[in-house]
Design a protein around this motif. Structure first.
Motif, mmCIF file in Angstrom:
data_model
loop_
_atom_site.group_PDB
_atom_site.id
_atom_site.type_symbol
_atom_site.label_atom_id
_atom_site.label_comp_id
_atom_site.label_asym_id
_atom_site.label_seq_id
_atom_site.Cartn_x
_atom_site.Cartn_y
_atom_site.Cartn_z
ATOM 1 N N LYS A 159 0.863 4.516 -2.743
ATOM 2 C CA LYS A 159 0.473 5.717 -2.456
ATOM 3 C C LYS A 159 1.708 6.489 -3.161
ATOM 4 O O LYS A 159 1.136 7.762 -3.457
ATOM 5 C CB LYS A 159 0.804 5.853 -0.938
ATOM 6 N N ARG A 160 2.969 6.269 -3.256
ATOM 7 C CA ARG A 160 3.666 7.088 -3.732
ATOM 8 C C ARG A 160 3.542 7.451 -5.335
ATOM 9 O O ARG A 160 3.626 8.373 -5.756
ATOM 10 C CB ARG A 160 5.357 6.483 -3.603
ATOM 11 N N PHE A 161 3.095 6.486 -5.983
ATOM 12 C CA PHE A 161 2.826 6.393 -7.358
ATOM 13 C C PHE A 161 1.588 7.374 -7.784
ATOM 14 O O PHE A 161 1.271 8.168 -8.573
ATOM 15 C CB PHE A 161 2.502 5.157 -7.931
ATOM 16 N N GLY A 162 0.625 7.511 -6.608
ATOM 17 C CA GLY A 162 -0.751 8.213 -6.767
ATOM 18 C C GLY A 162 -0.326 9.791 -6.637
ATOM 19 O O GLY A 162 -1.211 10.424 -7.203
ATOM 20 N N ARG A 163 0.715 9.950 -6.102
ATOM 21 C CA ARG A 163 1.024 11.323 -5.813
ATOM 22 C C ARG A 163 1.526 12.141 -6.843
ATOM 23 O O ARG A 163 1.609 13.124 -6.769
ATOM 24 C CB ARG A 163 1.765 11.527 -4.503
ATOM 25 N N GLU A 164 2.356 11.187 -7.818
ATOM 26 C CA GLU A 164 3.116 11.919 -8.905
ATOM 27 C C GLU A 164 2.468 12.330 -9.814
ATOM 28 O O GLU A 164 1.295 11.914 -10.305
ATOM 29 C CB GLU A 164 4.240 10.762 -9.158
ATOM 30 N N GLU A 202 0.937 -1.139 0.207
ATOM 31 C CA GLU A 202 -0.089 0.154 -0.006
ATOM 32 C C GLU A 202 1.013 1.250 0.063
ATOM 33 O O GLU A 202 0.496 2.208 -0.648
ATOM 34 C CB GLU A 202 -0.957 0.057 1.267
ATOM 35 N N SER A 203 1.868 1.239 0.709
ATOM 36 C CA SER A 203 2.780 2.478 0.614
ATOM 37 C C SER A 203 3.490 2.764 -0.652
ATOM 38 O O SER A 203 3.712 3.777 -0.846
ATOM 39 C CB SER A 203 3.865 2.248 1.934
ATOM 40 N N VAL A 204 3.488 1.878 -1.381
ATOM 41 C CA VAL A 204 4.305 1.666 -2.639
ATOM 42 C C VAL A 204 3.347 2.612 -3.639
ATOM 43 O O VAL A 204 3.529 3.234 -4.392
ATOM 44 C CB VAL A 204 4.601 0.580 -3.033
#
Length: 126
Positions: free
Chosen positions: A121-126, A117-119
């Motif tokens: 989240k990173r891609f969703g912000r970019e 899930e943390s991985v």
């Protein structure tokens, strides 16, 4: 329900070569004349065969007569089957993936766990 091996005598001739040509767990049980419960085999077939392979790797059959080799290999299959007939694959953990995720084993330092899930989240912000 149990599957019983043929009542025919076991052919010991060149047993190791013959075993190498087999492709299913049921064939190993039939050729070696070992009875089994299909329910146990359906749940643990890969674990049983892996364990039998571990037992085989510990043996040196060079110079032994085929009949002695067949008796030892048969005993190894019976032993491997019995390991999983009385307990679950999780108890024995013969495969690396199960060994690596053993909850009773202490955590190995230097190996960080990153939740998926943390991985994401990173891609969703970019």
């Amino acid at each position: 329900m149990s599957c019983f091996a043929d009542s025919r005598p076991i052919d010991f001739t060149d047993i190791l070569t013959r075993l190498k040509g087999l492709s299913s767990a049921e064939e190993f049980f039939a050729v070696l004349g070992v009875s089994y419960d299909p329910k146990v085999l359906n749940v643990s077939r890969l674990h049983i065969m892996k364990r039998m392979g571990q037992y085989l790797a510990e043996e040196d059959f060079s110079g032994l007569p085929d009949q002695v080799i067949a008796a030892r290999v048969r005993a190894m299959l019976e032993r491997a089957y019995e390991d999983f007939a009385v307990s679950s694959p999780l108890t024995h953990r013969v495969f690396k993936v199960l060994k690596d995720h053993d909850p009773d084993k202490p955590h190995t330092a230097g190996r960080a766990f990153v939740p998926f899930e943390s991985v994401l989240k990173r891609f969703g912000r970019e």
